[in-house]
Scaffold this active site. Structure first.
Site, PDB file in Angstrom:
ATOM      1  N   GLU A   1       0.816  -1.220   0.000  1.00  0.00           N
ATOM      2  CA  GLU A   1       0.000   0.000   0.000  1.00  0.00           C
ATOM      3  C   GLU A   1       0.846   1.266   0.000  1.00  0.00           C
ATOM      4  O   GLU A   1       0.429   2.314  -0.494  1.00  0.00           O
ATOM      5  CB  GLU A   1      -0.956   0.014   1.197  1.00  0.00           C
ATOM      6  CG  GLU A   1      -2.094  -0.997   1.097  1.00  0.00           C
ATOM      7  CD  GLU A   1      -1.721  -2.371   1.628  1.00  0.00           C
ATOM      8  OE1 GLU A   1      -0.525  -2.604   1.916  1.00  0.00           O
ATOM      9  OE2 GLU A   1      -2.627  -3.209   1.759  1.00  0.00           O
TER      10      GLU A   1
ATOM     11  N   LYS B   1     -17.401  -0.778   5.700  1.00  0.00           N
ATOM     12  CA  LYS B   1     -17.824  -1.754   4.700  1.00  0.00           C
ATOM     13  C   LYS B   1     -19.339  -1.729   4.470  1.00  0.00           C
ATOM     14  O   LYS B   1     -19.807  -1.793   3.330  1.00  0.00           O
ATOM     15  CB  LYS B   1     -17.389  -3.141   5.178  1.00  0.00           C
ATOM     16  CG  LYS B   1     -17.633  -4.258   4.193  1.00  0.00           C
ATOM     17  CD  LYS B   1     -17.118  -5.576   4.760  1.00  0.00           C
ATOM     18  CE  LYS B   1     -17.299  -6.711   3.755  1.00  0.00           C
ATOM     19  NZ  LYS B   1     -16.763  -7.973   4.279  1.00  0.00           N
TER      20      LYS B   1
ATOM     21  N   MET C   1      24.042   8.518   3.478  1.00  0.00           N
ATOM     22  CA  MET C   1      23.991   9.773   4.222  1.00  0.00           C
ATOM     23  C   MET C   1      24.212   9.531   5.714  1.00  0.00           C
ATOM     24  O   MET C   1      24.882  10.317   6.392  1.00  0.00           O
ATOM     25  CB  MET C   1      22.656  10.486   3.975  1.00  0.00           C
ATOM     26  CG  MET C   1      22.591  11.893   4.560  1.00  0.00           C
ATOM     27  SD  MET C   1      23.898  12.975   3.943  1.00  0.00           S
ATOM     28  CE  MET C   1      23.123  13.655   2.472  1.00  0.00           C
TER      29      MET C   1
END
Lengths: 564, 195
Positions: free
Chosen positions: A50, A162, A471
């Site tokens: 997702e 739902k 980094m």
């Protein structure tokens, strides 16, 4: 016609002009998918995680200027979106995020895959909705789009249980207008504030414009250029403001700040007036606030009044839509030459030359990005995550056009580069899209190579592979006694084989001489390609102003190694 | 940023929607604003509620707090009314321990403050007092020696006094620009260590 809640969502998306959304289904959102399958006008791009859905929607939004849309199911589906939502909030990207929720009677019962998503996303959304009545579905979605795209843009989440999606069939009524008495985005600026700003600009001897993301969002490119040229004011662009002025424009100094170009930071330091256009005085730009532009008066243009005096006390604040504000301002600004000031800046540039890459046979990451910029002529869409690769891309890629530079700026999320590039290509299929990753960030979201393959999204993926979390490694080098704990990746996969496992081309580059050929080969190959650049490890990003310090503490690349 | 500074009174008109209190509370927590009290109730308009906040901080903190509140979609209007001519009140219930010997003394004191006894138990009295914080604190101090079992305070509710132009509390406005409308020069943002 009477529709279910899910069908109303689809109809509402069509009303808003949506033609693509990114997502992954699950139990609670399945009724929506059931409806979606009957709406071929709404292209659904199935992702593998997702986080990719929301970051792809973010990439889509940034290149098109439209609202990006994504969806996920309740619980873990929704929580996986949170990083992407937070990034969109930090970088003011318009998104509408639709999540399924457990049925209303189950809410609050710790039901399977239940999480309080509106609660979780409260601080990282511009606004959010839990729609408890099918009669409110259309109105909530209309409001969500309106809020997402107007004013200072941002993500809006709509959580729909739902049983509301399944819902009793209800007449679909698209509201004519939104009713939001507490939401009135600014338009034109107040004349008095414009007047005060113009006065300061007309009096200034060493002015600098700081162009931020607001210029890009407001599409105030022409107005920025007019202001700069009329009064001959040099322009620095923040990380997210890159692309708002042509890279070879004589007044364009480039990016200042922590890893900005030295002469751009030094010019800011000497300024007697800083005009911030849609830039929020972020700590990566200012360093220690009390030492930032110590001799300058400050004017701050912003559409969000809470940015005024938040990080920096300013002398004049101008609230409004930036494009309109600049149109009001430019006629009140006198023509100027600022010859002496521009000469001073030329001297700074000569003393601190930008884009200087060390002469070496080793494969330097900076060289890769410089060549990528050359080969693509600065016209590709470039997408990065966070870290060294991001800073080198910002320094060396010469963006010719706005809305072609996508990076996780405020949030600084590793893994943004892969899915956001997918969304960017979907939004701008006419453009070459390069995702630039480090080997760390790439591994956070490389599962969505499958999405590129499955949905035939032609993105070129470059990995600046140095085998470390670059980094973080650099900070350990400079500030943590070279204690390289937990930053060395010894278990990296073979990225060429990873590409091949997904059925796409993988190219390995180990030698400087192969760089240009590999970039060209990737671009000539139809479909997604992964290029694994095995760059020199232990390369540092210069210049660097350490966090919380000032330009006086700026570290530049050690001089003896420079090209004469 | 929180902790130092004076008490500021902020009035807000908010949409009467579920979650609005959470949004406000979440905002105060996330931005590190120090909230001394919060009172909320329905307004004269259907669908709208009024809130009174007391925020502790310097002018910078309060300017940020009001502007951040104003950004919330459900907040219709917000104003810093600290420097306005105000009517400000708080309602407090105090359960004070009493014996047959002390009861008379307590009742006398309560009446002196124009407060009321609203419950009499065998071992306690419940006192109701309305007023400004100073008066309430004074009574609490006087009752303390008897032993206070419980206090419950509503927090400050406040309203600007009747104005010639008919303005209401939350329409006084915000100092968006930091021009010092409230009469106080906004303090500069504090510095912090490198991130």
């Amino acid at each position: 016609m009477e529709l279910t809640g899910a069908e109303i969502v689809c109809e509402s998306l069509l009303q808003e002009g949506v033609d693509v959304l990114f997502g992954l289904p699950g139990g609670a959102v399945l009724p929506f998918y059931g409806a979606l399958s009957k709406y071929p006008q709404l292209r659904h791009i199935l992702v593998r995680h997702e986080q990719a859905a929301v970051m792809a929607a973010d990439g889509y939004a940034r290149v098109t200027g439209k609202v990006g849309v994504c969806c996920a199911t309740s619980g873990p589906g929704a929580t996986n979106l949170v990083t992407g939502i937070a990034g969109a909030q930090m970088d003011s990207v318009p998104l509408v995020v639709i999540t399924g929720q457990v049925p209303r009677p189950a809410i609050g019962r710790d039901a399977f895959q239940e999480t309080d998503v509106t609660g979780i996303t409260l601080p990282v959304t511009k606004h959010n909705y839990l729609v408890m009545d099918v009669a409110d579905v259309a109105g909530s979605i209309k409001e969500a789009f309106h809020i997402a795209r107007t004013g200072r843009p941002g993500p809006v989440l709509v959580d729909i249980p739902k049983d509301v999606l399944l819902g009793d069939r209800t007449e679909f009524v698209w509201p004519e207008r939104v009713n939001l008495p507490g939401y009135n985005p600014p338009g034109e600026a107040e004349a008095g504030q414009i007047e005060r700003a113009a006065r300061l600009i007309n009096q200034a001897e060493r002015p600098v414009i700081m162009a931020g993301h607001g210029v890009v969002i407001a599409r105030a490119f022409k107005e920025l250029q007019e202001l700069a040229e009329k009064a001959q004011i040099p322009v620095v662009t923040t990380l997210l403001g890159l692309g708002s002025l042509a890279p070879d424009h004589l007044l364009h100094l480039g990016m200042p700040g922590m890893h900005g170009l030295a002469y751009a930071s030094l010019a800011l330091d000497q300024a007697d007036l800083v005009i911030s256009l849609g830039a929020r005085f972020d700590d990566r730009v200012t360093g220690r606030v009390s030492d930032f532009v110590p001799n300058a008066k400050k004017i701050h243009f912003d559409i969000d009044p809470s940015e005024f005096n938040k990080n920096m006390r300013v002398d004049v604040a101008v609230l409004g839509d930036l494009q309109l504000s600049l149109r009001q301002l430019v006629p009140r600004v006198e023509r100027q030459v600022h010859l002496q000031w521009l000469q001073t800046i030329d001297t700074l540039r000569a003393e601190h030359p930008p884009f200087n890459i060390r002469q070496t046979e080793e494969l330097l990451p900076q060289y890769v990005l410089q060549q990528l910029s050359e080969v693509t002529q600065g016209e590709a869409i470039v997408v990065t995550g966070v870290g060294q690769h991001q800073m080198w891309a910002a320094q060396y890629y010469r963006f010719k056009e706005p809305n072609t530079w996508l990076t996780s700026g405020g949030l600084g999320a590793m893994g943004y580069e892969v899915p956001a590039a997918l969304g960017a290509k979907v939004g701008r299929p006419d453009k070459t899209v390069w995702s630039i990753a480090g080997d760390g960030g790439f591994q956070m979201t490389m599962c969505d190579l499958a999405t590129a393959v499955e949905s035939q999204i032609d993105v070129k993926f470059a990995i600046l592979n140095n085998g470390v979390l670059g980094m973080v490694h650099q900070w350990q080098e400079f500030f943590y006694d070279r204690d390289f704990f937990a930053t060395v990746y010894t278990g990296n996969p073979d990225f060429v084989k990873i590409a091949e496992a997904y059925g796409i081309k993988g190219i390995r580059v180990t030698d400087k001489a192969q760089v240009v050929g590999a970039i060209q080969e990737a671009m000539e190959t139809p479909g997604p390609v992964v290029v694994d650049f095995r760059v020199k490890p232990d390369e540092q990003v210069y210049p660097m102003i350490p966090a919380g310090e000032s330009v006086k503490e700026m570290m530049e690349e050690p001089v003896p190694e420079r090209i004469p | 940023m929180a902790g130092n500074g004076r008490h500021h009174t902020i009035a807000a008109l908010v949409q009467d929607k579920p979650g609005v209190l959470t949004r406000v509370a979440s905002l105060f927590r996330r931005r590190g604003f120090n909230i001394a009290s919060l009172a909320v109730g329905k307004s004269e308009q259907a669908g709208l509620s009024r809130m009174t906040f007391v925020v502790v901080g310097d002018q910078y903190t309060v300017d940020q707090a009001t502007k951040q509140l104003d950004k919330l979609i459900d907040v219709v209007r917000v104003s810093d009314i600290t420097n306005e001519d105000l009517v400000a009140r708080e309602l407090v219930l105090i359960k004070v321990k009493s014996t047959p010997e002390t009861r008379g003394e307590i009742i006398e004191m309560v009446h002196l403050f124009r407060a009321n006894i609203v419950d009499v138990g065998t071992q306690t009295l419940v006192v109701e007092i309305t007023g400004e914080e100073d008066k309430i604190n004074a009574l609490i101090n006087l009752l303390e020696p008897f032993g206070i079992a419980e206090t419950m305070r509503t927090g400050r509710v406040a309203m600007v006094r009747g104005q010639a132009d008919g303005r209401v509390s939350d329409s006084i406005g915000i100092d968006f620009y930091g021009n010092g409308r409230s009469g106080e020069e906004p303090t500069a943002p504090g510095t912090y260590e490198g991130v």
